[in-house]
Scaffold this motif. Sequence first.
Motif, PDB file in Angstrom:
ATOM      1  N   VAL A   1     -60.680   4.948 -47.943  1.00 43.25           N
ATOM      2  CA  VAL A   1     -60.189   3.762 -48.666  1.00 43.25           C
ATOM      3  C   VAL A   1     -61.293   2.720 -48.773  1.00 43.25           C
ATOM      4  O   VAL A   1     -61.514   2.143 -49.847  1.00 43.25           O
ATOM      5  N   LEU A   2     -61.998   2.472 -47.688  1.00 43.13           N
ATOM      6  CA  LEU A   2     -63.094   1.502 -47.694  1.00 43.13           C
ATOM      7  C   LEU A   2     -64.166   1.888 -48.713  1.00 43.13           C
ATOM      8  O   LEU A   2     -64.606   1.046 -49.510  1.00 43.13           O
ATOM      9  N   ALA A   3     -64.576   3.126 -48.701  1.00 38.89           N
ATOM     10  CA  ALA A   3     -65.610   3.584 -49.638  1.00 38.89           C
ATOM     11  C   ALA A   3     -65.126   3.491 -51.081  1.00 38.89           C
ATOM     12  O   ALA A   3     -65.865   3.054 -51.969  1.00 38.89           O
ATOM     13  N   TRP A   4     -63.885   3.878 -51.325  1.00 40.45           N
ATOM     14  CA  TRP A   4     -63.371   3.843 -52.693  1.00 40.45           C
ATOM     15  C   TRP A   4     -63.220   2.405 -53.190  1.00 40.45           C
ATOM     16  O   TRP A   4     -63.608   2.086 -54.308  1.00 40.45           O
ATOM     17  N   ARG A   5     -62.705   1.521 -52.345  1.00 42.05           N
ATOM     18  CA  ARG A   5     -62.512   0.125 -52.760  1.00 42.05           C
ATOM     19  C   ARG A   5     -63.830  -0.607 -52.997  1.00 42.05           C
ATOM     20  O   ARG A   5     -63.922  -1.426 -53.901  1.00 42.05           O
ATOM     21  N   THR A   6     -64.828  -0.328 -52.167  1.00 40.04           N
ATOM     22  CA  THR A   6     -66.115  -1.009 -52.318  1.00 40.04           C
ATOM     23  C   THR A   6     -67.056  -0.257 -53.261  1.00 40.04           C
ATOM     24  O   THR A   6     -68.104  -0.785 -53.625  1.00 40.04           O
ATOM     25  N   LYS A   7     -66.675   0.976 -53.606  1.00 35.86           N
ATOM     26  CA  LYS A   7     -67.515   1.859 -54.443  1.00 35.86           C
ATOM     27  C   LYS A   7     -68.877   2.081 -53.799  1.00 35.86           C
ATOM     28  O   LYS A   7     -69.889   2.223 -54.471  1.00 35.86           O
ATOM     29  N   SER A   8     -68.865   2.111 -52.472  1.00 37.78           N
ATOM     30  CA  SER A   8     -70.090   2.282 -51.707  1.00 37.78           C
ATOM     31  C   SER A   8     -69.747   2.933 -50.368  1.00 37.78           C
ATOM     32  O   SER A   8     -68.668   2.701 -49.824  1.00 37.78           O
ATOM     33  N   ILE A   9     -70.684   3.707 -49.853  1.00 35.53           N
ATOM     34  CA  ILE A   9     -70.472   4.290 -48.523  1.00 35.53           C
ATOM     35  C   ILE A   9     -71.233   3.525 -47.442  1.00 35.53           C
ATOM     36  O   ILE A   9     -71.286   3.964 -46.298  1.00 35.53           O
ATOM     37  N   TYR A  10     -71.802   2.402 -47.790  1.00 33.76           N
ATOM     38  CA  TYR A  10     -72.604   1.636 -46.833  1.00 33.76           C
ATOM     39  C   TYR A  10     -71.793   1.257 -45.584  1.00 33.76           C
ATOM     40  O   TYR A  10     -72.183   1.565 -44.461  1.00 33.76           O
ATOM     41  N   LEU A  11     -70.652   0.597 -45.763  1.00 28.28           N
ATOM     42  CA  LEU A  11     -69.855   0.148 -44.617  1.00 28.28           C
ATOM     43  C   LEU A  11     -69.196   1.313 -43.893  1.00 28.28           C
ATOM     44  O   LEU A  11     -69.131   1.318 -42.662  1.00 28.28           O
ATOM     45  N   SER A  12     -68.720   2.302 -44.642  1.00 28.57           N
ATOM     46  CA  SER A  12     -68.111   3.459 -43.981  1.00 28.57           C
ATOM     47  C   SER A  12     -69.153   4.234 -43.178  1.00 28.57           C
ATOM     48  O   SER A  12     -68.846   4.764 -42.101  1.00 28.57           O
ATOM     49  N   THR A  13     -70.380   4.275 -43.667  1.00 22.88           N
ATOM     50  CA  THR A  13     -71.450   4.955 -42.931  1.00 22.88           C
ATOM     51  C   THR A  13     -71.765   4.216 -41.636  1.00 22.88           C
ATOM     52  O   THR A  13     -71.881   4.834 -40.569  1.00 22.88           O
ATOM     53  N   LEU A  14     -71.890   2.899 -41.695  1.00 25.95           N
ATOM     54  CA  LEU A  14     -72.140   2.120 -40.474  1.00 25.95           C
ATOM     55  C   LEU A  14     -71.012   2.302 -39.461  1.00 25.95           C
ATOM     56  O   LEU A  14     -71.262   2.473 -38.266  1.00 25.95           O
ATOM     57  N   SER A  15     -69.781   2.268 -39.937  1.00 24.71           N
ATOM     58  CA  SER A  15     -68.642   2.447 -39.050  1.00 24.71           C
ATOM     59  C   SER A  15     -68.618   3.857 -38.457  1.00 24.71           C
ATOM     60  O   SER A  15     -68.359   4.038 -37.263  1.00 24.71           O
ATOM     61  N   HIS A  16     -68.886   4.854 -39.286  1.00 25.12           N
ATOM     62  CA  HIS A  16     -68.895   6.247 -38.837  1.00 25.12           C
ATOM     63  C   HIS A  16     -69.959   6.447 -37.760  1.00 25.12           C
ATOM     64  O   HIS A  16     -69.706   7.084 -36.727  1.00 25.12           O
ATOM     65  N   ILE A  17     -71.127   5.888 -37.972  1.00 22.71           N
ATOM     66  CA  ILE A  17     -72.200   5.974 -36.973  1.00 22.71           C
ATOM     67  C   ILE A  17     -71.752   5.299 -35.673  1.00 22.71           C
ATOM     68  O   ILE A  17     -71.953   5.835 -34.580  1.00 22.71           O
ATOM     69  N   GLY A  18     -71.126   4.145 -35.776  1.00 13.85           N
ATOM     70  CA  GLY A  18     -70.650   3.443 -34.588  1.00 13.85           C
ATOM     71  C   GLY A  18     -69.614   4.240 -33.808  1.00 13.85           C
ATOM     72  O   GLY A  18     -69.683   4.327 -32.573  1.00 13.85           O
ATOM     73  N   VAL A  19     -68.672   4.840 -34.506  1.00 13.06           N
ATOM     74  CA  VAL A  19     -67.667   5.669 -33.836  1.00 13.06           C
ATOM     75  C   VAL A  19     -68.340   6.865 -33.177  1.00 13.06           C
ATOM     76  O   VAL A  19     -68.044   7.216 -32.025  1.00 13.06           O
ATOM     77  N   ASN A  20     -69.254   7.501 -33.895  1.00 11.08           N
ATOM     78  CA  ASN A  20     -69.969   8.644 -33.328  1.00 11.08           C
ATOM     79  C   ASN A  20     -70.782   8.245 -32.091  1.00 11.08           C
ATOM     80  O   ASN A  20     -70.874   9.014 -31.135  1.00 11.08           O
ATOM     81  N   MET A  21     -71.353   7.056 -32.115  1.00 14.74           N
ATOM     82  CA  MET A  21     -72.152   6.601 -30.962  1.00 14.74           C
ATOM     83  C   MET A  21     -71.286   6.430 -29.717  1.00 14.74           C
ATOM     84  O   MET A  21     -71.782   6.533 -28.600  1.00 14.74           O
ATOM     85  N   MET A  22     -70.000   6.191 -29.907  1.00 15.06           N
ATOM     86  CA  MET A  22     -69.089   6.113 -28.766  1.00 15.06           C
ATOM     87  C   MET A  22     -68.582   7.494 -28.368  1.00 15.06           C
ATOM     88  O   MET A  22     -68.385   7.773 -27.188  1.00 15.06           O
ATOM     89  N   ALA A  23     -68.362   8.369 -29.350  1.00 11.20           N
ATOM     90  CA  ALA A  23     -67.769   9.685 -29.066  1.00 11.20           C
ATOM     91  C   ALA A  23     -68.785  10.723 -28.601  1.00 11.20           C
ATOM     92  O   ALA A  23     -68.483  11.540 -27.727  1.00 11.20           O
ATOM     93  N   PHE A  24     -69.965  10.723 -29.183  1.00 10.56           N
ATOM     94  CA  PHE A  24     -70.917  11.798 -28.899  1.00 10.56           C
ATOM     95  C   PHE A  24     -71.401  11.856 -27.455  1.00 10.56           C
ATOM     96  O   PHE A  24     -71.572  12.956 -26.923  1.00 10.56           O
ATOM     97  N   PRO A  25     -71.631  10.729 -26.772  1.00 10.95           N
ATOM     98  CA  PRO A  25     -72.014  10.851 -25.351  1.00 10.95           C
ATOM     99  C   PRO A  25     -70.938  11.582 -24.534  1.00 10.95           C
ATOM    100  O   PRO A  25     -71.268  12.409 -23.684  1.00 10.95           O
ATOM    101  N   ALA A  26     -69.668  11.306 -24.841  1.00 16.89           N
ATOM    102  CA  ALA A  26     -68.582  11.981 -24.114  1.00 16.89           C
ATOM    103  C   ALA A  26     -68.586  13.485 -24.406  1.00 16.89           C
ATOM    104  O   ALA A  26     -68.363  14.300 -23.503  1.00 16.89           O
TER     105      ALA A  26
END
Length: 115
Positions: A84-109
Amino acid sequence: MSLSPRILLLATLFAIINGTAEELFWRGAFIQHFPQNARYAVIYPLVLFTAWHIALALIKGVHYQGGALALIGGAAIMGLLWSVLAWRTKSIYLSTLSHIGVNMMAFPAVLLANG
């Protein structure tokens, strides 16, 4: 195994590469080709992204904190938000930053759980 600087570095590198690649593939392609169609730009990437995480959950011998349901459910929820974020903003910039942030919390585990 403990959370060492090496694991944090690996998790960070994996998070940046994975989050960027998945956003390009799962959301970027769809919003670029279907900028006015929410069904194609939101629903299809959500379904495919969630299905990809079902495949990950089925890999024998890999353990996820919270189990397969947490992995798949988390992917579905975050996939919907990012789509939804990517479609509404017509950009993956914010979704990419958020995805990286979530991964940075999940991947160490994941790295710690699977040695």
